[in-house]
Design a protein around this motif. Sequence first.
Motif, PDB file in Angstrom:
ATOM      1  N   PHE A  20     126.582  68.576  18.493  1.00  0.00           N
ATOM      2  CA  PHE A  20     125.156  68.844  18.571  1.00  0.00           C
ATOM      3  C   PHE A  20     124.762  68.547  20.037  1.00  0.00           C
ATOM      4  O   PHE A  20     125.476  69.009  20.926  1.00  0.00           O
ATOM      5  CB  PHE A  20     124.427  68.095  17.452  1.00  0.00           C
ATOM      6  CG  PHE A  20     124.650  68.839  16.132  1.00  0.00           C
ATOM      7  CD1 PHE A  20     125.936  69.032  15.616  1.00  0.00           C
ATOM      8  CD2 PHE A  20     123.599  69.438  15.467  1.00  0.00           C
ATOM      9  CE1 PHE A  20     126.159  69.786  14.454  1.00  0.00           C
ATOM     10  CE2 PHE A  20     123.806  70.184  14.304  1.00  0.00           C
ATOM     11  CZ  PHE A  20     125.078  70.355  13.806  1.00  0.00           C
ATOM     12  N   LEU A  74     116.520  66.934  32.919  1.00  0.00           N
ATOM     13  CA  LEU A  74     115.329  67.522  33.547  1.00  0.00           C
ATOM     14  C   LEU A  74     114.165  66.532  33.519  1.00  0.00           C
ATOM     15  O   LEU A  74     113.437  66.388  34.509  1.00  0.00           O
ATOM     16  CB  LEU A  74     114.938  68.818  32.833  1.00  0.00           C
ATOM     17  CG  LEU A  74     115.878  70.009  33.074  1.00  0.00           C
ATOM     18  CD1 LEU A  74     115.462  71.199  32.217  1.00  0.00           C
ATOM     19  CD2 LEU A  74     115.887  70.404  34.546  1.00  0.00           C
ATOM     20  N   ARG A 116     116.197  67.914  17.821  1.00  0.00           N
ATOM     21  CA  ARG A 116     117.633  67.995  18.080  1.00  0.00           C
ATOM     22  C   ARG A 116     118.296  66.656  17.764  1.00  0.00           C
ATOM     23  O   ARG A 116     117.663  65.604  17.819  1.00  0.00           O
ATOM     24  CB  ARG A 116     117.914  68.316  19.564  1.00  0.00           C
ATOM     25  CG  ARG A 116     117.453  69.699  20.002  1.00  0.00           C
ATOM     26  CD  ARG A 116     118.351  70.791  19.424  1.00  0.00           C
ATOM     27  NE  ARG A 116     117.968  72.121  19.854  1.00  0.00           N
ATOM     28  CZ  ARG A 116     117.024  72.867  19.258  1.00  0.00           C
ATOM     29  NH1 ARG A 116     116.371  72.401  18.211  1.00  0.00           N
ATOM     30  NH2 ARG A 116     116.742  74.070  19.712  1.00  0.00           N
ATOM     31  N   ASP A 139     115.710  79.356  20.794  1.00  0.00           N
ATOM     32  CA  ASP A 139     115.771  77.946  20.381  1.00  0.00           C
ATOM     33  C   ASP A 139     115.451  77.803  18.893  1.00  0.00           C
ATOM     34  O   ASP A 139     114.319  78.071  18.474  1.00  0.00           O
ATOM     35  CB  ASP A 139     114.743  77.111  21.160  1.00  0.00           C
ATOM     36  CG  ASP A 139     115.267  76.639  22.506  1.00  0.00           C
ATOM     37  OD1 ASP A 139     116.502  76.635  22.698  1.00  0.00           O
ATOM     38  OD2 ASP A 139     114.438  76.264  23.350  1.00  0.00           O
ATOM     39  N   LEU A 195     117.820  71.237  14.676  1.00  0.00           N
ATOM     40  CA  LEU A 195     119.281  71.158  14.489  1.00  0.00           C
ATOM     41  C   LEU A 195     119.650  69.693  14.318  1.00  0.00           C
ATOM     42  O   LEU A 195     119.461  68.892  15.247  1.00  0.00           O
ATOM     43  CB  LEU A 195     120.018  71.721  15.720  1.00  0.00           C
ATOM     44  CG  LEU A 195     119.929  73.225  15.981  1.00  0.00           C
ATOM     45  CD1 LEU A 195     120.592  73.568  17.313  1.00  0.00           C
ATOM     46  CD2 LEU A 195     120.603  74.010  14.844  1.00  0.00           C
TER      47      LEU A 195
END
Length: 329
Positions: free
Chosen positions: A168, A192, A220, A289, A293
Amino acid sequence: MKILVTGGAGYIGAHMAKWLARAGHEVVIFDNLSTGFRFLARYGTLFEGDLNRPETIERCLEGQAFDAVIHFAARSLVGESVQNPLLYYQNNVSGTVNLLAAMDRAGVRRLIFSSTAATYGNPQSVPIPETAPTRPINPYGRSKRMMEQVIEDAVAAYSFDAVSLRYFNAAGADPEGELGECHDPETHLIPLVLQAALGKRPAVTIYGEDYPTPDGTCVRDYIHVWDLVAAHDAALSALMEDRVKGYDVFNLGIGHGYSVKEVIEVCQRVVAQSGCRIPVQVGPRRPGDPAELVADSRKAQRVLQWRAHHSDLETIVRHAWAWTRRYLG
Ligand SMILES: NC(=O)c1ccc[n+]([C@@H]2O[C@H](COP(=O)([O-])OP(=O)(O)OC[C@H]3O[C@@H](n4cnc5c(N)ncnc54)[C@H](O)[C@@H]3O)[C@@H](O)[C@H]2O)c1
Ligand SMILES: O=c1ccn([C@@H]2O[C@H](COP(=O)(O)OP(=O)(O)O[C@H]3O[C@H](CO)[C@@H](O)[C@H](O)[C@H]3O)[C@@H](O)[C@H]2O)c(=O)[nH]1
């Protein structure tokens, strides 16, 4: 043991090489430095070669008696794969065919492969078990699914033993601060955000806050890179001890998801201790996207006897922050 790490000059492969070298294994790194860095390939002998120049991987494997190959080398940007799908099918799929052919010729019979949650596409439900349908929604995910199929066929025909590990979201950095994530261009959320905290970017942009998730931002499953490489080590032991034979697939995540906003909050907390703050803005969704998940990794826990030890989000961010300040500060 003697292990070949393809892509070992990249983010995850460099951590794998360190883990293996620390455990006393002999490590050879095969990399074309297309997205990797020579300075990350410090825990192994670097063999500069390209999986799409088959003679180079053949030369690397020739007469070396490797016990196993851990195969990280690939291109892995979703957006780039949409713009240039043939690059992905050529580099990733053809590269893997060349690797397997060279392994067969050299008599190397064990493979651990970097697969991805992107093979599932938009899941019907989360957490996602290995038995969920694989319906990748972009050329990157499709290239990884094809690589799995190529490997599975090769296992059946040429008596390899192979494991696909579907990661993942890999995140964090070497707990000792020597290695970390360097991608150019950087597209991953945590680096980022931390670059924005250092003033290297004006702000971080949240890609969409209208998803069907509790706070509207994507969710996520972030797994610490050190836990990820520990899982490869567990898979290697399972292959060496014949506890896993033929072809098998394992998800690697922690089974808990964080939203983009939650990740940014944790980052704000960590960087505030260094007197930094993160400018944040909201933008449109990034194409491709999935909303959520999250891994069901119980199979890896059961069969590989693996557990994540470093993957609470604050630890991930603290390690990534230490690396970012060192690397970019
Ligand atoms: N970073 C993540 O969150 C994540 C998640 C799921 C799966 N993966 C997979 O894990 C693997 C490693 O990811 P990463 O983030 O470390 O990527 P990375 O770009 O940092 O590393 C990939 C390495 O492979 C090398 N390489 C690429 N093509 C090559 C070729 N043809 N011949 C030789 N070397 C080649 C690159 O130079 C680079 O050093 C990839 O296969 C990726 O698809 C990553
Ligand atoms: O500036 C940014 C960057 C990312 N995101 C969001 O943050 C989340 C995580 O994005 P990113 O860090 O780019 O990772 P993913 O797109 O989830 O992909 C990673 O995780 C996948 C498996 O889940 C792997 O297949 C990929 O190789 C790996 O890059 C996503 O919801 C993005 O929309 C933002 O909001 N702003």
